[in-house]
Write a protein that holds these residues in place. Structure first.
Motif, PDB file in Angstrom:
ATOM      1  N   LYS A  20       0.836  -1.185   0.000  1.00 34.65           N
ATOM      2  CA  LYS A  20       0.000   0.000   0.000  1.00 34.65           C
ATOM      3  C   LYS A  20       0.880   1.247   0.000  1.00 34.65           C
ATOM      4  CE  LYS A  20      -3.929   2.173   2.310  1.00 34.65           C
ATOM      5  NZ  LYS A  20      -4.932   2.077   3.402  1.00 34.65           N
ATOM      6  N   GLY A  21       0.574   2.168  -0.893  1.00 44.00           N
ATOM      7  CA  GLY A  21       1.316   3.412  -0.999  1.00 44.00           C
ATOM      8  C   GLY A  21       2.552   3.326  -1.862  1.00 44.00           C
ATOM      9  N   GLY A  22       2.842   2.146  -2.402  1.00 48.56           N
ATOM     10  CA  GLY A  22       4.049   1.974  -3.196  1.00 48.56           C
ATOM     11  C   GLY A  22       3.947   2.609  -4.573  1.00 48.56           C
ATOM     12  N   PHE A  23       5.120   3.024  -5.114  1.00 47.60           N
ATOM     13  CA  PHE A  23       5.224   3.546  -6.483  1.00 47.60           C
ATOM     14  C   PHE A  23       6.025   2.535  -7.293  1.00 47.60           C
ATOM     15  CE2 PHE A  23       7.789   5.814  -9.665  1.00 47.60           C
ATOM     16  CZ  PHE A  23       6.764   6.332 -10.451  1.00 47.60           C
ATOM     17  N   TYR A  24       5.497   2.174  -8.494  1.00 46.81           N
ATOM     18  CA  TYR A  24       6.049   1.040  -9.229  1.00 46.81           C
ATOM     19  C   TYR A  24       6.631   1.422 -10.586  1.00 46.81           C
ATOM     20  CZ  TYR A  24       4.605  -1.655  -5.344  1.00 46.81           C
ATOM     21  OH  TYR A  24       4.525  -2.145  -4.064  1.00 46.81           O
ATOM     22  N   GLY A  25       7.217   2.620 -10.653  1.00 48.28           N
ATOM     23  CA  GLY A  25       8.199   2.881 -11.683  1.00 48.28           C
ATOM     24  C   GLY A  25       7.827   3.722 -12.867  1.00 48.28           C
ATOM     25  N   ASN A  26       6.552   3.866 -13.215  1.00 49.40           N
ATOM     26  CA  ASN A  26       6.188   4.604 -14.425  1.00 49.40           C
ATOM     27  C   ASN A  26       6.211   6.103 -14.150  1.00 49.40           C
ATOM     28  OD1 ASN A  26       5.206   5.533 -16.859  1.00 49.40           O
ATOM     29  ND2 ASN A  26       3.108   4.839 -16.503  1.00 49.40           N
TER      30      ASN A  26
END
Length: 905
Positions: A663-669
């Motif tokens: 939750k709350g993670g950012f996955y690169g784009n």
């Protein structure tokens, strides 16, 4: 393909290849030569065909001819005939790679078989000569030329000189448009651009990524457009001649138009066009701008309060307390829209009348009492408008004809709308039928799709631990469905399930567990906006669409949907082709989860672009769980409450990703909405594995095995391949907070579609999967349904992986042979790096082959310790092995994995 075939021509070819004979007893039809038709039965042009010219021309139009023939085979024939790798659904169908042609193997003889029919093969009376030679050319080059036998016939000048001479090549081929010929029902939800007869050219930006935004502020897009057919007749919305468009973001009628063709079908899931939305065709009688149709009940103003994007456009629904879309009822071919304005409930339907042979468009509204004055924009000033019924008046306000309603009264109003300048509309209103009581039409009606269709299950008998059953849908349905299947789930009765298709349908399917060898298919819903996920919760059906999550209601027990309830329509929909809403999962509390893709090669416009989304169990609240996805194809809900979301290679994604999501993670784009300032790898969450394109072009959804019948794989993780039609096991480990691991392809043939979704059936505990090929898949068939059955054979599949400072530890499902494991020459380990940037994808950098200095079989005889002195964290690793199982059977395998951290010894 410049000269595609018509639907009916393709159907006829399907019948030929299918081996169906409309006259199975051949009563007084078959000629003495074996042909069904005599030469005198053929069209006149067939007696004057330039066969030499047609065959010679194949050299000049080789690529076009092969594409045409391939298109016919892949979309019409493959599901029955298959190929060398995938058995077709009809085992007795002609096998082009091994069977012998009965009439002759040369092109002209095959042409005669197609034209006149032979034995159980009916003549192709609607297939043009050019198309016949295209399919012959494709079959020869694909299946005969590569054959070492003598089935391939060499064409030379002597052969060409001996062919019948003629002066014509026959009729021109007709275009094949299955998307335009399908019966979607009398409504179809999509994103549409409303344009008139003299529409301007579309503005299309170009250049390096991210592409600049076009200036679309004045374009009339119905982002959540419900296109409703107004005229009567068969064939659904695509076969109509008059339509009304309702935009359920704004509760506005966006416009109405008449003419031929409905829309131009320019869209990725129609004719395959990227970066474009379909436009209306024909004569636009009136249109309303992209703004609220109803004034705010609290202020009386029409000011738009919604989210404003970077390009100054506004997206998403109006606030619930202002206006809210509740859903859509269907009664026969009638569509009744349900929504609220303030505390007033509104039912609305559309119709078509005529005055002096000119169309009069109607809107009938039933409105419950309101505490406050309500007013609605009907059309721009100058449009001819009249009212039928009591309790409403027309006024001019701000350049629009506005209907003002008397508060505290239940009203039934019919609005008549016609082109500017129509004379006599007010007089006509005095004789037009009074407004209907729409409450009579929302309790369910007769079935619109009463036929139940039956298909046969092709039982698999493959060697090895898994057998594959092909459960193809009824491709010959009376509604010409494409069956691009995108989701499935089961009821408490495991013999019954529901399957959705991205073309807008939901099907009730029975026969999964009773082993009758047949499936029964009932079409229970249609017209929805690109469904890509489905879930049964407490026997209720929920569907993920691009514009909303829909809950289906059947009021009268006939199975069909009478009310398409908008369970949640917080979706922020733009015109961009790429923002698919993918998958649907539910936690134990009933909260729902789906993933929304971002814009391709462009920066996000709305916060929802490229996100994992939660919808509360009551449907009243939407929450973004994680961000930074590019093309997130589905959601897996983990036992610990976390998620797995896949993503696809592209800009800022050097390869495909399988992400264990926090939750709350950012996955690169970095093209996502409001990305972090840090564009390095340190600024994003790392994936479980970077999936190399050679292993899978496009991963879809993951699934936990929940089946005791699957033995040592029970409780393990599977990944489906949309790109290559594969299924992978995902061995992984957790070091600290980082999950890392790899993929291993199950030892089964590729499926003929990309694999999208899967569920384990609680009755037979086997895996059922559905798939499609619509964008970016290498697999040829449009849609398919499959069952993987685990049988009592050793699997010997790697299910565990650990990376340590000394090397790699692999764990398998079955015992191995110690001597074969001990030979380090049986193992090859390669590594590589990737470069993450704004460019699309990445090649391999710093490729290395690492030395394996020792290999030891563990005490459990199911694990291998590989000593690799030079092991370090790496973006990509490939472990190949050649070993034996405990019975001495040779095993070859490949694990592709990622290492972020090395664990202890």
């Amino acid at each position: 393909m410049n000269k595609p075939i018509s639907f009916f021509q393709a159907l006829l070819l399907f019948l030929f290849l299918f081996g169906c004979n409309p006259n199975p007893k051949n009563q007084e039809i078959e000629s003495p030569t074996g042909f069904i038709l005599k030469e005198s039965d053929l069209p006149e042009y067939e007696r004057d065909i330039d066969h030499k010219g047609l065959l010679t021309a194949l050299g000049d139009r080789h690529d076009e001819s092969i594409r045409t023939g391939e298109h016919i085979y892949n979309n019409i024939c493959f599901n029955c005939h298959g190929n060398q790798e995938q058995v077709g659904s009809i085992p007795t169908a002609f096998k082009f790679w091994e069977d012998t042609f009965k009439v002759g193997k040369d092109p002209y003889s095959i042409y005669q078989t197609l034209t006149r029919g032979y034995g159980s093969m009916p003549p192709q009376v609607n297939l043009t000569p050019v198309e016949k030679y295209d399919i012959i050319n494709y079959l020869r080059e694909t299946y005969l030329q590569k054959d070492s036998s003598e089935r391939y016939f060499e064409i030379d000048s002597t052969y060409l000189g001996g062919l019948p001479t003629g002066t014509t090549t026959g009729p021109a081929p007709k275009e094949f448009k299955p998307w335009a010929e399908m019966d979607y029902g009398n409504f179809l939800i999509n994103t549409y651009e409303l344009v008139g007869l003299n529409a301007p050219e579309r503005e299309r930006s170009s250049g390096p990524s991210p592409l600049p935004d076009e200036n679309l502020i004045n374009a009339n897009y119905a982002y959540k457009g419900i296109a409703v057919r107004l005229d009567s007749g068969e064939g659904g919305v695509a076969a109509g001649n008059a339509w009304m468009m309702f935009d359920h973001d704004l509760m506005r009628v966006a416009g109405a138009w008449t003419g031929e063709g409905f829309i131009d079908w320019q869209a990725i899931l129609f004719n395959g066009s990227h970066n474009i939305s379909p436009r209306t065709t024909g004569d636009l009688h009136f249109e309303n701008p992209v703004a609220p149709a109803w004034a705010n009940p609290n202020t009386g103003k029409f000011d738009d309060p919604r989210f404003t994007a970077r390009d100054k456009r506004k997206f998403g629904p109006l606030p619930r307390e202002w206006a809210h879309y509740k859903g859509l009822y269907q009664y026969r071919d009638r569509v009744i829209i349900s929504y609220t304005v303030g505390n007033a409930k509104v039912l609305e339907t559309f119709g078509l009348e005529t005055l002096d042979e000119q169309p009069v468009l109607t809107r009938t509204l039933n409105i419950s009492p309101s505490e406050k004055l309500l007013k609605m924009r009907i059309a721009p000033s100058g449009t001819s408008v009249a009212l039928v019924g009591e309790g409403a008046v027309l006024k001019n306000e701000g350049g629009f004809t506005v209907m003002e309603l008397v508060p505290s009264s239940s009203l039934k109003i019919k609005i008549l709308i016609a082109k500017s300048g129509m004379n006599g509309l007010q007089q006509y209103a005095k004789t037009s039928n009074p407004p209907e009581d729409l409450n009579l039409l929302i309790k369910g009606g007769p079935a619109r799709y009463p036929q139940k269709l039956t298909t046969l299950i092709q039982q698999g008998s493959q060697e090895g631990p898994f057998q594959i059953d092909i459960m193809n849908p009824p491709f010959d349905s009376p509604w010409k469905n494409q069956f691009r299947l995108s989701g499935l789930d089961f009821f408490k009765d495991p013999n019954k399930g529901v399957i959705c298709s991205t073309d807008g349908d939901v099907w009730m399917v029975e026969g999964f567990t009773k082993n009758s060898g047949k499936l029964s298919w009932q079409r229970i819903a249609s017209g929805m906006f690109q469904p890509l996920g489905i879930k049964v919760i407490n026997e209720e059906i929920f569907v993920t669409c691009r514009d909303q999550i829909v809950r289906l209601h059947d009021f009268n027990g006939d199975g069909e949907t009478d009310f398409y309830e908008s369970f949640n329509n917080d979706h922020q929909v733009t015109d961009h082709f790429h923002e698919f809403a993918m998958g649907l999962q539910a936690d134990e509390e009933g909260n729902l989860y789906y993933a929304k893709s971002a814009r391709h090669a462009r920066e996000a416009l709305v916060p929802q672009h490229g996100t994992l989304i939660k919808v509360n169990k009551d449907g009243l609240n939407t929450e973004i769980i994680a961000t930074g996805f590019r093309a997130a194809n589905g959601v897996c809900l983990n036992p610990d409450g976390t998620f797995i979301v896949t993503d696809q290679e592209g800009h800022w994604n050097p390869m495909n990703r399988i992400n264990w999501v926090k939750k709350g993670g950012f996955y690169g784009n970095m093209f996502g909405y409001n990305p972090p300032a840090d564009s390095t790898e340190a600024g994003m969450e790392q994936p479980l594995v970077w999936v190399d394109r050679e292993r899978d072009q496009s991963p879809s959804e993951l699934l936990w095995v929940n089946s005791k019948k699957w033995g040592a794989l029970n409780g393990k993780l599977l990944n489906f391949s949309y790109g290559y039609g594969k299924v992978f096991v995902v061995p992984y480990e957790t070091i600290g907070e980082q999950v890392q691991g790899g993929i291993y392809e199950l030892p089964i043939p590729r499926f003929s579609t990309g694999v999208m979704r899967g569920r384990f059936n609680p009755g037979d505990e086997q895996l059922y999967m559905c798939g499609l090929s619509a964008w970016g898949s290498t697999q040829p068939q449009l849609g398919g349904l499959y069952r993987i059955r685990r049988v009592d054979q050793p699997m010997v599949i790697p299910v565990g992986i650990k990376a340590t400072t000394k090397g790699i530890e692999l764990s398998f499902t079955d015992e191995l042979d110690a001597r074969s494991v001990a030979d380090t020459a049986h193992f090859t380990v390669k590594t590589w790096d990737l470069l993450r940037s704004r460019k699309y994808g990445s090649k391999h950098y710093n490729e290395q082959t690492l030395s394996v200095t020792k290999a030891v079989l563990g005490k459990d005889k199911k694990s291998i310790q590989l000593t690799i002195p030079d092991i370090t964290p790496t973006w990509g690793m490939e472990i190949q092995y050649r070993i034996k199982d405990e019975d001495g059977k040779d095993l070859k395998g490949l694990i592709q994995n990622t290492i972020h951290q090395l664990g202890g010894n």
